[in-house]
Design an enzyme around this catalytic site. Structure first.
Site, PDB file in Angstrom:
ATOM      1  N   CYS A  43       0.850  -1.179   0.061  1.00  0.00           N
ATOM      2  CA  CYS A  43       0.003   0.084   0.050  1.00  0.00           C
ATOM      3  C   CYS A  43       1.085   1.317  -0.076  1.00  0.00           C
ATOM      4  O   CYS A  43       1.968   1.258   0.566  1.00  0.00           O
ATOM      5  CB  CYS A  43      -0.958   0.052   1.051  1.00  0.00           C
ATOM      6  N   ASP A  45       0.280   3.785   1.531  1.00  0.00           N
ATOM      7  CA  ASP A  45       0.367   4.416   3.009  1.00  0.00           C
ATOM      8  C   ASP A  45       1.840   4.668   3.454  1.00  0.00           C
ATOM      9  O   ASP A  45       2.792   3.587   3.447  1.00  0.00           O
ATOM     10  CB  ASP A  45      -0.539   3.361   4.014  1.00  0.00           C
ATOM     11  N   ARG A  47       2.999   4.799   6.334  1.00  0.00           N
ATOM     12  CA  ARG A  47       3.417   4.069   7.383  1.00  0.00           C
ATOM     13  C   ARG A  47       3.976   2.596   7.049  1.00  0.00           C
ATOM     14  O   ARG A  47       4.171   2.034   8.164  1.00  0.00           O
ATOM     15  CB  ARG A  47       2.312   4.022   8.371  1.00  0.00           C
ATOM     16  N   HIS A  99      -2.216  -3.909   5.074  1.00  0.00           N
ATOM     17  CA  HIS A  99      -1.927  -3.567   6.486  1.00  0.00           C
ATOM     18  C   HIS A  99      -3.361  -3.264   6.941  1.00  0.00           C
ATOM     19  O   HIS A  99      -4.073  -2.641   6.312  1.00  0.00           O
ATOM     20  CB  HIS A  99      -0.838  -2.424   6.590  1.00  0.00           C
ATOM     21  N   CYS A 102      -6.156   0.185   6.956  1.00  0.00           N
ATOM     22  CA  CYS A 102      -6.082   0.702   5.697  1.00  0.00           C
ATOM     23  C   CYS A 102      -6.962   1.570   5.296  1.00  0.00           C
ATOM     24  O   CYS A 102      -8.144   1.126   5.280  1.00  0.00           O
ATOM     25  CB  CYS A 102      -5.909  -0.378   4.498  1.00  0.00           C
TER      26      CYS A 102
END
Ligand code: CO
Length: 214
Positions: A43, A45, A47, A99, A102
């Site tokens: 992803c 993302d 993080r 994750h 999400c």
């Protein structure tokens, strides 16, 4: 006022200096080429950085990231990365890593209009629809989102197995597909144990017969 992006440039200098401090040939060696064993599909993302969470170095993982780690069979970006990784880098493992928490998965569970991205998230809605009875038996919203995150990863691994690129590789050599989910709150990866090693793992209609050379 200092521009906030200067932090990145300063950080880069520190990074380069510390690498050279430990190994004066670090960049010289890296610049010779890459031979990563892994392709990571994760992803976007901020993080979930592939190298950081797996404690690996530059050169070890070839990376493709998009919103909610989707493998769409018409995505020319993903397919190009996939072909390059398999054919030229000869990666041994492909990891789809989702994750928990999400935003893409959560958004796909609502009826809210967000914009163009909803057309992308539609793919997760299809995963939801396919697994509707299992998901709607989970009352807690967060747990339901967590399960959809897992089911989404499983579906994307399956999508990989359905590509001509992966299947053609399987006619020639071993290639392992994995599905993982990373926990933002624990820092730990959960292996969903959905390993695909050959085309027997997918439905017959998706299995290609490749022409044999005379
Ligand atoms: Co995400």
């Amino acid at each position: 006022m200092e521009k906030s992006y200067n932090k990145l440039l300063k950080g880069n200098k520190l990074f380069a200096e510390s690498k050279l401090f430990n190994d004066p040939d670090y960049f010289k060696n890296l610049s010779k080429g890459q031979t990563p064993d892994y392709l990571w599909i994760g992803c976007s993302d901020s993080r979930v950085p592939a190298n950081e969470i797996t404690n690996t170095q530059s050169g070890e993982i070839f990376v493709h990231r998009n919103i909610a780690n989707l493998v769409i069979h018409t995505d020319t970006n993903l397919l190009s990365v996939l072909e390059y990784a398999i054919k030229y880098l000869e990666v041994k493992h492909i990891i789809v890593c989702g994750h928990y928490g999400c935003g893409g998965v959560k958004a796909s569970m609502t009826n809210t209009y967000h914009g163009f991205v909803d057309n992308w998230l539609r793919n997760i809605k299809d995963v939801y629809h396919k697994n509707k009875s299992e998901l709607e038996n989970i009352e807690d919203e967060e747990l339901r989102a967590n399960r959809l995150t897992e089911l989404n990863v499983i579906e994307q691994v399956r999508n990989l197995a359905k590509t001509t690129i992966v299947q053609e590789a399987w006619t020639k050599r071993p290639l392992h597909l994995h599905g993982w989910v990373y926990g933002l709150d624990s820092g730990l990866v959960k292996d969903l144990s959905v390993v695909h090693d050959n085309m027997e793992d997918i439905d017959k209609i998706y299995q290609f017969t490749f022409p044999t050379k005379n």
